[in-house]
Design an enzyme around this catalytic site. Structure first.
Site, PDB file in Angstrom:
ATOM      1  N   CYS A  56       0.618  -1.019  -0.133  1.00  0.00           N
ATOM      2  CA  CYS A  56      -0.065   0.229   0.262  1.00  0.00           C
ATOM      3  C   CYS A  56       0.601   0.905  -0.405  1.00  0.00           C
ATOM      4  CB  CYS A  56      -0.824   0.463   1.177  1.00  0.00           C
ATOM      5  SG  CYS A  56      -0.582   0.002   2.683  1.00  0.00           S
ATOM      6  N   HIS A 107      -2.562   0.949   6.923  1.00  0.00           N
ATOM      7  CA  HIS A 107      -2.646   0.724   5.679  1.00  0.00           C
ATOM      8  C   HIS A 107      -3.025   2.901   4.744  1.00  0.00           C
ATOM      9  CE1 HIS A 107      -4.101  -1.429   2.024  1.00  0.00           C
ATOM     10  NE2 HIS A 107      -4.990  -0.828   1.412  1.00  0.00           N
ATOM     11  N   ASN A 123      -6.419   1.476  -3.636  1.00  0.00           N
ATOM     12  CA  ASN A 123      -5.042   0.852  -3.138  1.00  0.00           C
ATOM     13  C   ASN A 123      -4.701  -0.389  -3.144  1.00  0.00           C
ATOM     14  OD1 ASN A 123      -6.123  -1.605  -0.574  1.00  0.00           O
ATOM     15  ND2 ASN A 123      -7.831  -0.311  -2.153  1.00  0.00           N
TER      16      ASN A 123
END
Length: 155
Positions: A56, A107, A123
């Site tokens: 990510c 994240h 993502n």
């Protein structure tokens, strides 16, 4: 006749827009375009910084590097390096962060906007339910297990 039609269209709230040259686009737009071009690439922690495998934060770092901006390598450091904004103020190209709180970010994705009332982002997805690849997905999928969502603007 053409002038009357154009004036009428503007009076009704329509906007006629041409294409924007790539060099006139903002860093946010350029970063988002870069991230979208990676859709379908594989998620990987072994080779997380591309060009065909991403995690990510590696994807966000590369996306903003392509737009002339520098970001640190990992999601927490990227969050720390952005100007924090309210989620309601996020614009396409801003970064969205997820974690149990702002000190435990795990994240990151790049906001693409709203569809049918849901926020979406591009993502590098770790979940097998999306094939462990770069996807555009609803942000609500990442607020599971008590994760909270935060937004930031790359300086």
């Amino acid at each position: 006749m053409r002038k009357v039609i154009a004036v009428s269209m503007l009076a009704l709230g329509f906007m006629i827009a041409g294409t924007i040259p790539a060099d006139a686009a903002t860093p946010k737009q350029n970063a988002l375009t870069y991230a979208r071009k990676q859709m379908g690439d594989r998620y990987s922690q072994v080779n997380p910084q591309g060009p065909n495998h991403w995690d990510c934060s590696g994807l966000m770092q590369a996306a903003y590097k392509s737009a002339g901006k520098s970001l640190p390598r990992v999601a927490q450091a990227q969050y720390n390096a952005t100007k924090h904004i309210a989620l309601s103020a996020a614009q396409p190209g801003d970064l969205l962060f997820f974690g149990r709180d702002s000190k435990h970010i795990t994240h990151v994705g790049i906001f693409t906007g709203y569809k049918n009332g849901k926020g979406y982002m591009v993502n590098a997805n770790t979940g097998s339910y999306r094939g462990r690849k770069v996807v555009e997905a609803p942000t609500s999928e990442y607020r599971i297990g008590g994760n909270k969502e935060f937004a930031g603007v790359v300086k």
